[in-house]
Design a protein around this motif. Structure first.
Motif, short mmCIF file in Angstrom:
data_model
loop_
_atom_site.label_atom_id
_atom_site.label_comp_id
_atom_site.label_asym_id
_atom_site.label_seq_id
_atom_site.Cartn_x
_atom_site.Cartn_y
_atom_site.Cartn_z
N ALA A 85 0.83 -1.22 0.00
CA ALA A 85 0.00 0.00 0.00
C ALA A 85 0.86 1.26 0.00
O ALA A 85 0.55 2.25 0.66
CB ALA A 85 -0.98 0.01 1.19
N LEU A 86 1.95 1.20 -0.77
CA LEU A 86 2.81 2.39 -0.89
C LEU A 86 2.14 3.38 -1.84
O LEU A 86 1.46 2.97 -2.78
CB LEU A 86 4.19 2.00 -1.41
N PHE A 87 2.37 4.66 -1.61
CA PHE A 87 1.74 5.69 -2.45
C PHE A 87 2.56 5.85 -3.73
O PHE A 87 3.71 6.28 -3.70
CB PHE A 87 1.64 7.01 -1.69
N ASP A 88 1.93 5.49 -4.85
CA ASP A 88 2.64 5.49 -6.15
C ASP A 88 3.23 6.83 -6.51
O ASP A 88 4.24 6.91 -7.20
CB ASP A 88 1.66 5.13 -7.29
N SER A 89 2.54 7.89 -6.09
CA SER A 89 2.92 9.23 -6.56
C SER A 89 4.07 9.83 -5.75
O SER A 89 4.56 10.90 -6.10
CB SER A 89 1.71 10.16 -6.48
N LEU A 90 4.49 9.15 -4.69
CA LEU A 90 5.55 9.70 -3.84
C LEU A 90 6.80 8.83 -3.92
O LEU A 90 6.70 7.60 -3.99
CB LEU A 90 5.08 9.75 -2.38
N GLN A 95 9.60 9.67 0.88
CA GLN A 95 8.39 10.38 1.32
C GLN A 95 7.30 9.41 1.77
O GLN A 95 6.48 9.73 2.62
CB GLN A 95 7.86 11.29 0.21
N PHE A 111 6.08 9.64 5.59
CA PHE A 111 4.78 10.30 5.35
C PHE A 111 4.25 10.99 6.60
O PHE A 111 3.81 12.14 6.56
CB PHE A 111 3.76 9.25 4.87
#
Lengths: 261, 248
Positions: free
Chosen positions: B85-90, B94, B98
């Motif tokens: 569930a890592l944020f693709d856009s960061l 980051q 987070f």
């Protein structure tokens, strides 16, 4: 008797489902608006949304507007020629672009480009548990994901509509002066003289409303998507359909509000 | 201490949790095992407020998980999600930092980056990956980044949702060892849900077997093999026959 009531029952259920869906969207929109007023705020996400929704939509908005303005000038000239009214091209292009075609076409382009993008992105985040991860990291998904996008759309879409109006009028001007033999100075003078402040205000208000609809529908469908790739696909399709229909319905209502005699 | 008290949760006609009761003592590592769809993830999500139980209570150190300051409550938790569930856009750093880049724990970006790189080192990744995006990482590296994010703010309680799913046996062993080391050195309370018996033996102080929405057996990992519980026996030995119905 039951054969008669069965279609009525289905119609009733459908009506209830539609009303329930409208209620959920209205609550979602209201929650998004209230979250805009309360901290924390995420300026980086907001600036990124401004870039994605506003700046990067300019090419498609500009191309749509210039071709529409040009086609409108040709149509009005051809249609006007039937009753010797060719001279009204500048006025009708201006009023057509600013009152209707500018806001509606920009709204629909934003629905196609931005609503679909928001819905697909957020739905993917939902199915990959990124939205759950946000919650566990003490970050409210609505504040972090929905508020920046909706706020950016509320600000940038009216600007895009304004730009689209100008480019559309310019498209008509180019066609009229290059192909149809209109005098350039007279064309511009007629355009400026004919437009009223009410036309411009209605155009920008429509842009603001259509931007809000486009972003809210993208966020709503994305954050409430079903599971898997099919869920993402349905969310994206549903968001664009809903945004397009709502934009056209809102356009009808707003036109009535601004221009009904 | 985390206490589940007679927790029920249904999704439409499907009753997932049917009165789950379980105590997880402070500073211990509890592993919840059970078949797919038995409600293990639902139980964790109920603690975090991602899913609201239909009835029953969940207490964390005596306080009801559903009341009080949400942000302060969630600040005590870290979670490693099944798919990362890592944020693709960061970029990676980051993602890890987070929590340190916004909200109550906000720190200057340079300091947050330092901490993120330190946590990445702790999970066996070099500073080189800090500026990569999640899509550029292998599955094992994504799990490590997820683990680094889970521990970045030094939480008191860490949840691990199927931490070795999708990894090869060697990488799974590495992740298991990391989880055990980190939980021990941080003194955190941990709940792990898994099907992987090698994870159970590597990570657990205590084990709970969830089946049909209730805890069928719970006890220390050392007593698991001699529990005499037919459900647990069937599960840990992977037998197709027994009280747990295997859908063929």
């Amino acid at each position: 008797m039951s054969a008669l009531l069965s279609p009525l029952g289905a119609l009733g259920r459908l009506t209830l489902d539609i009303l329930a869906a409208m209620g959920r969207v209205a609550i979602f929109a209201a929650q998004t608006l209230t979250h805009m007023l309360r901290p924390p705020f995420y300026p980086r996400e907001f600036l990124n949304a401004l870039l994605q929704i506003g700046w990067l939509s300019l090419p498609v908005v500009g191309l749509t507007a210039i071709f529409t303005g040009g086609a409108l000038a040709l149509q009005i000239y051809a249609g006007g020629a039937r009753f010797n009214a060719e001279a009204v091209v500048p006025q009708i292009v201006a009023i057509g672009m600013v009152r209707e075609l500018g806001p509606v076409l920009v709204g629909l382009m934003i629905a196609a480009r931005v609503t679909s993008s928001i819905a697909a992105e957020l739905a993917t985040m939902k199915v990959t548990e990124q939205i759950d991860a946000l919650v566990t990291l003490s970050t409210h998904p609505m504040k972090y994901l929905a508020v920046p996008r909706v706020l950016a759309a509320l600000i940038t879409v009216p600007i895009l509509v304004g730009v689209g109006d100008i480019i559309g009028i310019f498209g008509g001007y180019v066609v009229a002066t290059q192909n149809l033999g209109f005098n350039a100075a007279a064309y511009l003078q007629n355009t400026v003289d004919f437009l009223e402040m009410r036309d411009i205000v209605s155009s920008l208000v429509k842009g603001c409303v259509f931007g809000g609809i486009a972003a809210v529908m993208g966020c709503y469908y994305g954050m409430n998507s079903g599971r898997g790739a099919q869920g993402v696909g349905r969310a994206t399709k549903g968001s664009v359909e809903a945004a397009a229909v709502l934009i056209l319905a809102a356009n009808f209502l707003l036109t009535g509000v601004f221009f009904s005699v | 201490m985390i206490r589940f008290e007679n927790v029920h949760k249904s999704f439409g006609p499907k009753r997932v949790l049917r009165g789950m009761t379980l105590d997880v003592p402070k500073g211990t590592s509890m592993v919840i095992i059970g078949g797919s769809g038995t409600g293990k993830s639902v139980a964790l999500k109920c603690v975090l407020g991602l899913i609201k139980p239909d009835s029953g209570r969940i207490l964390v150190d005596g306080g009801d998980a559903e009341t009080g300051d949400r942000d302060a409550f969630l600040a005590r938790f870290g979670m490693l999600f099944q798919g990362g569930a890592l944020f693709d856009s960061l970029p990676v750093w980051q993602n890890v930092a987070f929590r340190l880049l916004r909200g109550a724990l906000k720190k200057p970006a340079s300091e947050a980056r330092e901490i993120a790189i330190d946590k990445l080192r702790r999970v066996g990744l070099t500073a080189d990956v800090a500026d990569l995006y999640p899509a550029e990482l292998s599955g094992g590296m994504q799990k490590r980044v997820g683990l680094a994010r889970a521990i970045c703010a030094d939480p008191e309680i860490i949840f691990f949702d199927e931490p070795t799913t999708g990894l090869d046996p060697i990488m799974a062993g590495v992740i298991n060892e990391l989880i055990r080391e980190i939980v021990t050195e941080m003194g955190a309370t941990a709940i792990t849900i898994t099907h992987d018996m090698s994870s159970v033996r590597a990570i657990a102080d205590n084990v709970a077997m969830l089946h049909d929405g209730v805890i069928k057996w719970t006890g220390p990992v050392g007593k698991m093999d001699a529990s005499g519980d037919p459900y647990l026996d069937q599960f840990i030995h992977g037998r197709a026959t027994g009280p747990i119905e295997a859908v063929r």
